[in-house]
Design a protein around this motif. Structure first.
Motif: not given
Length: 128
Positions: A18-25
Motif C-alpha cells: 500500500r505504501l509503495a506507490p507513494y515511495g514510502t518505506v
C-alpha cells in the motif's frame, strides 16, 4: 518513512504494498521481534548464520536491509552494537530471502490496546 512494528514474524507485506506507490518505506520498530527467543532461534536463521559465519540476529538484520526496510536496532551492549553494523559483507540469496519470508506468522509483540496508548500519550507532558 513510516515507523511500524516489523520483523520476520510480522512482515507487514500488505502495508508495504500500500505504501509503495507513494515511495514510502517502513522503518522497522522491533526489528528483531523485541528479542523474542522463538523468533531469533528459528532454524532458518541458525542455518544461515552458520553458512555465513554470522549470528542469527545479523541474518535477521540483513534480511531487513535486503527487503528495503530501514532499521535502527537498539542495544546498550557494545559487542551487539558492533555486530549490528557487521552485516554488509554478505548477501542472502533470493531463495534464502524466501525461506525467511515463509516464517511470517502475523504475530505482533507490541499488544498495548489503542485506548491505553491514547491515554498514555495524552497524559504525557514535557518536563520543565
Amino acid at each position: 518513512m513510516l515507523q511500524v512494528e516489523c520483523h520476520p514474524y510480522f512482515q507487514q507485506n500488505e502495508l508495504k504494498k500500500r505504501l509503495a506507490p507513494y515511495g514510502t518505506v517502513i522503518e522497522a520498530w522491533y526489528p528483531i521481534g523485541h528479542g523474542d527467543a522463538d523468533l531469533i532461534n528459528e532454524p532458518v536463521f541458525a542455518k544461515l548464520a552458520e553458512k555465513y559465519g554470522k549470528t542469527n540476529v545479523q541474518i535477521i538484520l540483513r534480511w531487513h536491509i535486503q527487503e528495503g526496510t530501514i532499521i535502527f536496532p537498539k542495544s546498550t551492549n557494545l559487542q551487539h552494537i558492533k555486530d549490528n553494523f557487521d552485516i554488509f559483507d554478505f548477501e542472502l540469496t533470493e531463495e534464502e530471502m524466501e525461506q525467511i519470508r515463509a516464517v511470517d506468522k502475523n504475530v505482533k509483540f507490541f499488544t498495548v490496546p489503542l485506548e491505553q496508548q491514547e491515554t498514555q500519550f495524552t497524559a504525557w507532558a514535557p518536563e520543565d
